[in-house]
Motif scaffolding. Sequence first.
Motif, mmCIF file in Angstrom:
data_model
loop_
_atom_site.group_PDB
_atom_site.id
_atom_site.type_symbol
_atom_site.label_atom_id
_atom_site.label_comp_id
_atom_site.label_asym_id
_atom_site.label_seq_id
_atom_site.Cartn_x
_atom_site.Cartn_y
_atom_site.Cartn_z
ATOM 1 N N UNK A 110 -2.265 -8.920 -5.621
ATOM 2 C CA UNK A 110 -3.703 -9.045 -5.353
ATOM 3 C C UNK A 110 -3.984 -9.898 -4.285
ATOM 4 N N UNK A 111 -3.508 -11.085 -4.123
ATOM 5 C CA UNK A 111 -3.659 -12.255 -3.448
ATOM 6 C C UNK A 111 -3.165 -11.535 -1.920
ATOM 7 N N UNK A 112 -2.176 -11.178 -1.752
ATOM 8 C CA UNK A 112 -1.590 -10.434 -0.489
ATOM 9 C C UNK A 112 -2.824 -9.554 0.047
ATOM 10 N N UNK A 113 -3.102 -8.623 -0.803
ATOM 11 C CA UNK A 113 -3.771 -7.266 -0.431
ATOM 12 C C UNK A 113 -5.571 -8.026 -0.002
ATOM 13 N N UNK A 114 -5.834 -9.144 -0.637
ATOM 14 C CA UNK A 114 -6.811 -9.790 -0.278
ATOM 15 C C UNK A 114 -7.031 -10.619 0.953
ATOM 16 N N UNK A 115 -5.968 -11.113 1.491
ATOM 17 C CA UNK A 115 -5.726 -11.878 2.376
ATOM 18 C C UNK A 115 -5.218 -11.509 3.888
ATOM 19 N N UNK A 116 -4.482 -10.080 3.722
ATOM 20 C CA UNK A 116 -4.050 -9.489 4.851
ATOM 21 C C UNK A 116 -4.337 -7.903 4.709
ATOM 22 N N UNK A 117 -4.532 -7.622 5.826
ATOM 23 C CA UNK A 117 -4.995 -6.181 6.116
ATOM 24 C C UNK A 117 -3.866 -5.201 5.869
ATOM 25 N N UNK A 118 -2.922 -5.262 4.791
ATOM 26 C CA UNK A 118 -2.111 -4.268 4.448
ATOM 27 C C UNK A 118 -2.416 -3.221 3.520
ATOM 28 N N UNK A 119 -1.966 -1.979 3.757
ATOM 29 C CA UNK A 119 -2.210 -0.982 3.047
ATOM 30 C C UNK A 119 -1.678 -1.070 1.540
ATOM 31 N N UNK A 120 -0.510 -1.706 1.735
ATOM 32 C CA UNK A 120 0.299 -1.647 0.521
ATOM 33 C C UNK A 120 1.170 -2.915 0.604
ATOM 34 N N UNK A 121 1.498 -3.475 -0.539
ATOM 35 C CA UNK A 121 2.402 -4.447 -0.735
ATOM 36 C C UNK A 121 3.185 -4.295 -2.073
#
Length: 66
Positions: free
Chosen positions: A29-40
């Motif tokens: 959740x944090x990675x998706x919120x802080x970075x413009x990635x479509x999937x992590x």
Amino acid sequence: MARWCSGWSRRGTGERVHLIERLAGLLCETLLREYPAREVTVTVRKVTAPLDGVAAVPGVRMTRSR
């Protein structure tokens, strides 16, 4: 990424997490919120001492997308 991990460790110390599944979800959740990635995809492994000769490492891999 190393800078993010350092920041996560500072923020993460305030909340106690009992399940590695919960920790993996919070990381996603944090990675998706802080970075413009479509999937992590995050892998979390629990470091434990070998028990009775069993050296398996419990872990979870979680993928989240927008």
